[in-house]
Design an enzyme around this catalytic site. Sequence first.
Site, short mmCIF file in Angstrom:
data_model
loop_
_atom_site.label_atom_id
_atom_site.label_comp_id
_atom_site.label_asym_id
_atom_site.label_seq_id
_atom_site.Cartn_x
_atom_site.Cartn_y
_atom_site.Cartn_z
N ARG A 4 23.39 25.86 -3.24
CA ARG A 4 22.83 26.94 -4.04
C ARG A 4 22.11 26.34 -5.23
NH1 ARG A 4 28.18 30.69 -4.04
NH2 ARG A 4 28.51 30.56 -1.80
N GLN B 20 33.13 24.40 0.75
CA GLN B 20 34.15 25.44 0.66
C GLN B 20 35.24 25.20 1.70
OE1 GLN B 20 31.52 28.82 1.37
NE2 GLN B 20 31.78 29.45 -0.76
N LYS C 286 39.23 43.28 -2.75
CA LYS C 286 39.59 41.87 -2.73
C LYS C 286 40.77 41.57 -3.64
CE LYS C 286 36.29 40.58 -6.27
NZ LYS C 286 35.41 39.58 -6.80
N ASP D 250 36.54 27.12 3.69
CA ASP D 250 36.25 28.48 4.11
C ASP D 250 36.99 28.86 5.39
OD1 ASP D 250 34.99 30.78 3.57
OD2 ASP D 250 32.95 30.07 3.93
N HIS E 165 37.16 32.58 8.09
CA HIS E 165 36.91 34.00 8.30
C HIS E 165 37.84 34.50 9.38
CE1 HIS E 165 33.24 32.56 6.34
NE2 HIS E 165 33.40 33.67 5.67
N CYS F 159 29.60 32.28 6.13
CA CYS F 159 29.95 33.50 6.88
C CYS F 159 28.98 33.86 8.01
CB CYS F 159 30.13 34.69 5.96
SG CYS F 159 30.26 34.35 4.23
N HIS G 258 37.26 37.16 4.32
CA HIS G 258 36.82 35.84 3.83
C HIS G 258 37.96 35.32 2.96
CE1 HIS G 258 32.44 37.09 4.19
NE2 HIS G 258 33.01 38.26 4.03
ZN LIG Z 1 32.60 34.25 3.86
#
Ligand SMILES: [Zn+2]
Length: 646
Positions: free
Chosen positions: A366, A384, A472, A386, A388, A337, A518
């Site tokens: 991580r 991910q 969410k 991912d 946005h 992000c 997200h």
């Molecule tokens: Zn994010």
Amino acid sequence: MIKITLPDGSVKEFEKNATPMDVAKSISEGLARNVISANFNGTKVETVTPLTTDGSLTLYTWNDDEGKQAFWHSTSHIMAQALEELYPGVKLTIGPSIDNGFYYDVDLGEHSISEKDFSAIEAKMLEIARGKHDYKMRAVTKAEALDFYKKQGNEFKVELIENLEDGTITFCDHDTFTDLCRGGHIPNTGIVKAIKLLSVAGAYWRGDENKPQLTRIYGISFPKQKDLKEYLELLEEAKKRDHRKLGKELELFTFSQKVGQGLPLWLPKGAALRERLENFLKKAQKKAGYEQVVSPHIGQKELYVTSGHYAKYGEDSFQPIHTPKMDEEFLLKPMNCPHHCEIYNARPWSYKELPKRYAEFGTVYRYEQSGELHGLTRVRGFTQDDAHIFCTPDQLDEEFKNVIDLVLYVFGSLGFENFTAQVSLRDPENPDKYIGKDENWEKAENAILSAAKEKGLNYVIETGEAAFYGPKLDFMVKDALGRSWQLGTIQVDYNLPERFDLNYKGSDDKLHRPVMIHRAPFGSMERFIAILLEHTAGNFPLWLMPEQAIILSISEKYEKYAEKVLNLLENDEIRALVDNRNETIGKKIRDAEMKKIPYMLIVGEQEEKDGTISVRKHGEGDIGTISINEFSDLINSEINRTLKKF
Ligand SMILES: [Zn+2]
Ligand SMILES: [Zn+2]
């Protein structure tokens, strides 16, 4: 008298000090027989806890998750007693319930426990259970509690008690056994009829590698022998489908101690599978108006301080990377992000240009403790899917619906038919906990709820479960074994646009903050593939299969024809290979079945003469002799059935 409100909204009056069990009896004898735990005004209580004020009461049976949790936690006390009796001097630490069963972490001192000892422990536990001992809670002073465990020389419980407030400490007694416990037990030990210890592992005290190592014993228990039998059968099937086992058999991925723990290495077939999944999503995303971006694997420490991720992941994350001369500090990227925020920030935007939808298969890192690592589901580096979305508050509604459509398309194409959604909203009684304007929260929450309703989702609302930065929607899928997995999150965020000072020019010519969404339908490629492997037992949908067909020649005389068939299939973009080994056809079929290749195409004299193939389907057997064109049509129509157009 006190007024008790039941979940259906009805209110009943009881004498002060009536217990949840009394309430159950007043409803029906059947309920009273089955009730095993209760919740009063949001707090776990015992079924024998006297109720002294008005309030809301929920009663739980084995069929409720809360009932199971009380059941399993109570069994952990029984195991603790059995361990104390069988292994004198054992020091108990904590014994919670978990999703499936319970564990207890113990310091065994001189002793050690292996699976060989399980049956003796189980026998002892059942003997205790059969005594039908009541679980009795009692309040103790801090001094009494400390004294009790100091006498035992149990420094772990002493440490736990040191951190508790005097006046809040309780013990739970049953039979001759006492444990420090906050409560939440079934009425008596006799309800536990079937017990199975499942595994034993090492665990650090308080999960800290620098603290003493303890022994963790996992178990599960049931109110009926039959339930245990069913559970063990499920476990057997789950073992066969374990993604670590299948990943090896199907040559998808591996791990290397040299490369490092929790860092998966994708083998060619696994990499091709991933690529196919990525392309599948990229194609749908392109249609949905997403743009691909690329960002680096590291970022300056400052970036993550700005985003707040440093505060969240910094301590537990990997150590910073220092440049040799300037001594700049970089961190491995824990989230994509912040990078995407800076991509948005690269130039000014007008409301007319929004929404911007940036997508990236971004790899993040991580730190997970080595004990927490598990196959592909808990790793230290993962990718991910991912994206946005930066939009105006008024566009949220539409964007949310579009994201839900995309997520449902993904689930449908991959054979996840059984799923539920959870909508997490803010706690209206604590508005200060949340960042962002009240009216924007209202807009966002309404957008999520109306989108969920319009899309016909089967959803539950969890009030107070929203993150501080936005509401969410999470999807939970049930796999073929009935296990729930969290997949696909859509999250509204008012925080990062603030922290990164993102803006756009509105129709009023003033600068406004965009809202950020997200979203990741798969979550992580690694975890998703693991779940898909266990869900399908390696029999992926045909469009995703590494190999869709294998051509088996009856003898070397037909090698040439086998190659010709392969060529024709490849022209039709069917992924196939030839088994021309000097083996019997029976052996070739068995091997192909093992590899879970969906179609086996047998070629011999007759087939060569007629220009046909004899088709066998994995797990089903012969489906007849057909032409190569007919086979191509068969494959394509099967793919079109599952992989619908987006
Ligand atoms: Zn994010
Ligand atoms: Zn307890």
